[in-house]
Structures are given as C-alpha cells and as structure tokens.
Design a protein around this motif. Structure first.
Motif, PDB file in Angstrom:
ATOM      1  N   SER A 237      19.823  48.833  48.854  1.00  0.00           N
ATOM      2  CA  SER A 237      18.863  49.118  49.923  1.00  0.00           C
ATOM      3  C   SER A 237      19.101  50.479  50.555  1.00  0.00           C
ATOM      4  CB  SER A 237      18.954  48.041  51.006  1.00  0.00           C
ATOM      5  OG  SER A 237      20.161  48.187  51.754  1.00  0.00           O
ATOM      6  N   GLY A 238      20.269  51.086  50.277  1.00  0.00           N
ATOM      7  CA  GLY A 238      20.612  52.363  50.872  1.00  0.00           C
ATOM      8  C   GLY A 238      21.306  52.247  52.213  1.00  0.00           C
ATOM      9  N   HIS A 239      21.477  51.016  52.712  1.00  0.00           N
ATOM     10  CA  HIS A 239      22.128  50.886  54.024  1.00  0.00           C
ATOM     11  C   HIS A 239      23.594  51.297  53.936  1.00  0.00           C
ATOM     12  CE1 HIS A 239      22.274  49.610  58.180  1.00  0.00           C
ATOM     13  NE2 HIS A 239      23.464  49.084  57.916  1.00  0.00           N
ATOM     14  N   ILE A 240      24.266  50.903  52.849  1.00  0.00           N
ATOM     15  CA  ILE A 240      25.612  51.407  52.570  1.00  0.00           C
ATOM     16  C   ILE A 240      25.468  52.543  51.566  1.00  0.00           C
ATOM     17  CG2 ILE A 240      27.888  50.871  51.616  1.00  0.00           C
ATOM     18  CD1 ILE A 240      27.340  49.643  54.368  1.00  0.00           C
ATOM     19  N   GLY A 241      26.082  53.688  51.887  1.00  0.00           N
ATOM     20  CA  GLY A 241      25.915  54.854  51.037  1.00  0.00           C
ATOM     21  C   GLY A 241      26.776  54.845  49.799  1.00  0.00           C
ATOM     22  N   HIS A 242      28.026  54.392  49.928  1.00  0.00           N
ATOM     23  CA  HIS A 242      28.944  54.389  48.790  1.00  0.00           C
ATOM     24  C   HIS A 242      30.095  53.459  49.120  1.00  0.00           C
ATOM     25  CE1 HIS A 242      30.194  56.432  45.015  1.00  0.00           C
ATOM     26  NE2 HIS A 242      31.406  56.045  45.389  1.00  0.00           N
ATOM     27  N   ALA A 243      30.697  52.881  48.080  1.00  0.00           N
ATOM     28  CA  ALA A 243      31.851  51.997  48.256  1.00  0.00           C
ATOM     29  C   ALA A 243      32.964  52.426  47.318  1.00  0.00           C
ATOM     30  CB  ALA A 243      31.480  50.543  47.993  1.00  0.00           C
ATOM     31  N   VAL A 244      34.175  52.476  47.850  1.00  0.00           N
ATOM     32  CA  VAL A 244      35.377  52.704  47.053  1.00  0.00           C
ATOM     33  C   VAL A 244      36.145  51.395  47.033  1.00  0.00           C
ATOM     34  CG1 VAL A 244      37.524  54.000  46.833  1.00  0.00           C
ATOM     35  CG2 VAL A 244      35.473  55.132  47.713  1.00  0.00           C
ATOM     36  N   LEU A 245      36.341  50.844  45.838  1.00  0.00           N
ATOM     37  CA  LEU A 245      36.950  49.521  45.703  1.00  0.00           C
ATOM     38  C   LEU A 245      38.185  49.606  44.817  1.00  0.00           C
ATOM     39  CD1 LEU A 245      33.672  47.472  45.031  1.00  0.00           C
ATOM     40  CD2 LEU A 245      34.756  47.971  47.242  1.00  0.00           C
ATOM     41  N   ASP A 246      39.307  49.137  45.350  1.00  0.00           N
ATOM     42  CA  ASP A 246      40.559  49.138  44.603  1.00  0.00           C
ATOM     43  C   ASP A 246      41.000  47.732  44.208  1.00  0.00           C
ATOM     44  OD1 ASP A 246      43.041  50.469  43.648  1.00  0.00           O
ATOM     45  OD2 ASP A 246      43.987  49.339  45.273  1.00  0.00           O
ATOM     46  N   VAL A 247      40.417  46.723  44.847  1.00  0.00           N
ATOM     47  CA  VAL A 247      40.833  45.338  44.655  1.00  0.00           C
ATOM     48  C   VAL A 247      39.606  44.468  44.425  1.00  0.00           C
ATOM     49  CG1 VAL A 247      43.008  45.465  45.918  1.00  0.00           C
ATOM     50  CG2 VAL A 247      40.868  45.128  47.168  1.00  0.00           C
ATOM     51  N   PHE A 248      39.800  43.375  43.666  1.00  0.00           N
ATOM     52  CA  PHE A 248      38.658  42.587  43.219  1.00  0.00           C
ATOM     53  C   PHE A 248      39.027  41.105  43.163  1.00  0.00           C
ATOM     54  CE2 PHE A 248      38.657  46.835  41.542  1.00  0.00           C
ATOM     55  CZ  PHE A 248      37.405  47.291  41.924  1.00  0.00           C
ATOM     56  N   ALA A 249      37.999  40.270  43.224  1.00  0.00           N
ATOM     57  CA  ALA A 249      38.226  38.827  43.179  1.00  0.00           C
ATOM     58  C   ALA A 249      38.867  38.422  41.860  1.00  0.00           C
ATOM     59  CB  ALA A 249      36.902  38.089  43.382  1.00  0.00           C
ATOM     60  N   ALA A 250      38.453  39.067  40.760  1.00  0.00           N
ATOM     61  CA  ALA A 250      39.051  38.840  39.445  1.00  0.00           C
ATOM     62  C   ALA A 250      39.617  40.159  38.957  1.00  0.00           C
ATOM     63  CB  ALA A 250      38.009  38.320  38.462  1.00  0.00           C
ATOM     64  N   GLU A 251      40.890  40.156  38.617  1.00  0.00           N
ATOM     65  CA  GLU A 251      41.541  41.368  38.108  1.00  0.00           C
ATOM     66  C   GLU A 251      42.259  41.045  36.805  1.00  0.00           C
ATOM     67  OE1 GLU A 251      44.049  43.199  41.032  1.00  0.00           O
ATOM     68  OE2 GLU A 251      42.423  43.392  42.497  1.00  0.00           O
ATOM     69  N   PRO A 252      42.112  41.915  35.783  1.00  0.00           N
ATOM     70  CA  PRO A 252      41.284  43.129  35.752  1.00  0.00           C
ATOM     71  C   PRO A 252      39.797  42.815  35.948  1.00  0.00           C
ATOM     72  CG  PRO A 252      42.802  43.054  33.879  1.00  0.00           C
ATOM     73  CD  PRO A 252      42.819  41.699  34.506  1.00  0.00           C
ATOM     74  N   LEU A 253      39.072  43.792  36.458  1.00  0.00           N
ATOM     75  CA  LEU A 253      37.634  43.623  36.654  1.00  0.00           C
ATOM     76  C   LEU A 253      36.975  43.398  35.303  1.00  0.00           C
ATOM     77  CD1 LEU A 253      35.465  43.787  38.915  1.00  0.00           C
ATOM     78  CD2 LEU A 253      35.147  46.185  38.264  1.00  0.00           C
ATOM     79  N   PRO A 254      36.204  42.303  35.142  1.00  0.00           N
ATOM     80  CA  PRO A 254      35.601  42.011  33.839  1.00  0.00           C
ATOM     81  C   PRO A 254      34.736  43.163  33.335  1.00  0.00           C
ATOM     82  CG  PRO A 254      35.417  40.125  35.307  1.00  0.00           C
ATOM     83  CD  PRO A 254      35.924  41.258  36.146  1.00  0.00           C
ATOM     84  N   PRO A 255      34.742  43.417  32.024  1.00  0.00           N
ATOM     85  CA  PRO A 255      33.988  44.550  31.461  1.00  0.00           C
ATOM     86  C   PRO A 255      32.501  44.519  31.766  1.00  0.00           C
ATOM     87  CG  PRO A 255      35.527  43.664  29.850  1.00  0.00           C
ATOM     88  CD  PRO A 255      35.526  42.710  30.999  1.00  0.00           C
ATOM     89  N   VAL A 256      31.933  43.332  31.958  1.00  0.00           N
ATOM     90  CA  VAL A 256      30.486  43.233  32.188  1.00  0.00           C
ATOM     91  C   VAL A 256      30.139  43.242  33.674  1.00  0.00           C
ATOM     92  CG1 VAL A 256      30.103  41.993  30.029  1.00  0.00           C
ATOM     93  CG2 VAL A 256      30.612  40.687  32.112  1.00  0.00           C
ATOM     94  N   HIS A 257      31.116  43.444  34.531  1.00  0.00           N
ATOM     95  CA  HIS A 257      30.843  43.383  35.973  1.00  0.00           C
ATOM     96  C   HIS A 257      29.948  44.544  36.393  1.00  0.00           C
ATOM     97  CE1 HIS A 257      31.466  42.981  40.267  1.00  0.00           C
ATOM     98  NE2 HIS A 257      32.075  41.824  40.045  1.00  0.00           N
ATOM     99  N   PRO A 258      28.967  44.290  37.254  1.00  0.00           N
ATOM    100  CA  PRO A 258      28.048  45.358  37.661  1.00  0.00           C
ATOM    101  C   PRO A 258      28.704  46.494  38.444  1.00  0.00           C
ATOM    102  CG  PRO A 258      27.663  43.359  38.961  1.00  0.00           C
ATOM    103  CD  PRO A 258      28.570  42.984  37.838  1.00  0.00           C
ATOM    104  N   PHE A 259      29.868  46.269  38.994  1.00  0.00           N
ATOM    105  CA  PHE A 259      30.536  47.346  39.724  1.00  0.00           C
ATOM    106  C   PHE A 259      30.854  48.544  38.831  1.00  0.00           C
ATOM    107  CE2 PHE A 259      32.621  44.618  43.330  1.00  0.00           C
ATOM    108  CZ  PHE A 259      31.362  44.429  43.884  1.00  0.00           C
TER     109      PHE A 259
END
Length: 307
Positions: A237-259
C-alpha cells in the motif's frame, strides 16, 4: 590449601563442525581449569555442574543431578525457555556480550542510514537503470524509535544519537500510552525487544498504521515479532516504505518465500549480531567461576518475564 576439583561443564547445542571447534578453543582458553564435555559423546552426567548451551535439543539437560547453572551462548532465550523439559530449579543466564551489543548497534545504524539516505531506493533504481536524485535530509531531521532498551537497545540508541539521529527508546514497561506518540513521529522503527507472549506479533497492522506514511521497519530481534502478511500489505500500500529483516518465523527463510523477491524488503540471514566466541567465552567463563566460588551470577533470566 587444597585445590578444588575441576568443574565439569557440558556443552550442548546444534553447532556445525567449524563452530564447535571455535567454541571449544575459546572456552578452553577462557576457563582452562574446567573439564569440558560435548553432549553428543559420552560424558559423566552425575558430575556435570553447569551447561553451556546453544539451543540444545529438548530433553538434553535432563538427568543431570548436580546441574547448578545453564549458561546460554545466545542473547535470546525464547527457544531455550520454550523447552518444557528444561529443569525448573536451575538458574538460566543469557549471553550479554559487549562486542555483540556493538555489532547490533552497527547493523541498526547501517539500516537507519540506508533508510534515511534512500540507499535502498537507489539500489532499486540501479537494477532498472534509472538515474534519479532525491532530496537529502540531515540526520537530525530523522526520528528513530528503538523498541527494547536492554543492553543492545542502549548500545543502539547511543550509536544513533552519536550520529545525530533523533533517537528514543521504548520498553514494554513504559506502556502503550508512551509508545503511541513515539510511533506517530517515527521515520524508522528498530525492533530489539525480547520475544515473549506479550510482544509476539507486535510488528503488525496496528503498529504500522500508527506510523507516518513511508516509515521504515527494521526487525533485528525475532521473527515471531512480525506479522508477515501485515507487513506485505503495508508495503504494497506504500504506508511502509521499506523493511530490513534479519530474523524470520522459519529459518532459513524458505526459497519460495515472498520476502526474497519483494523490492521493498532487504533480507539478512540472521547476521545482525553474531556471537563472537572470543569475547562471549570470557563472559561465560566469568559466570562459571562465580558459580564455583559462590559469587552472584550475572544476567540471570526471569522465567516469568521470558528474558
């Protein structure tokens, strides 16, 4: 005077070969008078007085009748406390390493500076071959809110303020009434809260809606703090401009994850502040010596609070 018998210490956790070698060398050097045992080889369970752990497998610390301290090598203890077999009567200490605090502050400063100066936007422009300059703000025009004012939060606040940012901290004890006005004027929110039932999902739609349009989110704490679908919606929606993410619910982050492919998300593989065996081993050794000598233990966890 008769010298005390060496302390028997169990090393337990999921570590790779290189990590294990580094920790063995560092811990042995920091506390050479101890006898160190790894949990995947035979060890004298009846003799173990302390365990130095890195998210050990559930049940691994049972059957140790002399166990008097569980010393974590990681700053976060949510996974450790989530083990229902963890001995209830044994103190747990988390890792508080000054070197790790400064590493976290460095990452937070990099993320804040990159958001402030639009470097993530310029990276997107480079990918599209677009040459376009944007207005440049001063650091003292950028407001940052640090969620969590423990050791890492305090180090981050100092680093941001030293660089001229208008940075303020918030802790859960301050209450939501203190957070609302901070969010309303925050250009960047940096999450360093411990993960507890009270803070899980805190980075979600209500918090995002309380921020000015275009604000940045930096999550360096735990994946469980973030409601992923809410972040994606706020970014789209543009309300958040950008996100920096170092931690995730599942790690390693799955290859198909939209992030991975989202143009307004920067993914780090849980490297914002890695534990350095050289310094952390000295911290662990100091607590083990305190245990041996009957002195107060440092950085004990309050299990009712979760940190």
């Amino acid at each position: 005077m008769k010298r005390a018998a060496p302390m028997d210490v169990l090393l337990a956790g999921n570590l790779g070969t290189d990590e294990r070698a580094a920790w063995s060398a560092a811990l042995s050097a920091a506390l050479p008078e101890a006898r160190w045992w790894w949990d995947d080889a035979p060890f004298p369970a009846a003799m173990i007085e302390a365990a130095v752990v890195a998210n050990p497998a559930p049940g691994r610390l049972q059957g140790l009748p002399r166990l008097r301290l569980i010393q974590s090598l990681w700053a976060g203890v949510d996974r450790l406390l989530g083990d229902p077999t963890l001995p209830e009567d044994v103190p747990v200490a988390r890792m508080v390493d000054p070197a790790m605090n400064e590493a976290m502050a460095e990452t937070a400063l990099w993320a804040t500076l990159s958001l402030h100066r639009g470097f993530f936007a310029y990276a997107r422009q480079q990918a599209g071959g677009l040459w376009q300059q944007h207005p440049q703000r001063r650091a003292d025009e950028v407001r940052a809110t640090v969620l969590g004012t423990g050791q890492m939060g305090q180090a981050t606040l100092r680093r941001l303020q030293q660089q001229g940012y208008r940075a303020a901290g918030w802790r859960r004890a301050d209450g939501p009434q203190a957070l609302a006005p901070l969010l309303a004027r925050s250009d960047v929110v940096i999450n360093l809260l411990p993960l507890t039932p009270q803070t899980a999902g805190m980075l979600g739609a209500p918090l995002f809606a309380a921020l000015p349009r275009g604000a940045g989110i930096v999550n360096l704490a735990r994946g469980g703090h973030l409601v992923e679908a809410d972040l994606l919606a706020a970014l789209d929606s543009g309300h958040i401009g950008h996100a920096v993410l170092d931690v995730f619910a599942a790690e390693p982050l799955p290859p198909v994850h939209p992030f991975w492919s989202h143009p307004r998300i920067t993914v780090l593989p849980h490297v914002a502040a890695q534990t350095d065996p050289r310094s952390a081993a000295r911290v662990a050794a100091a607590n083990l010596r305190a245990l041996r000598d009957g002195l107060p233990l440092q950085h004990l966890v309050d299990r009712t609070r979760g940190y």
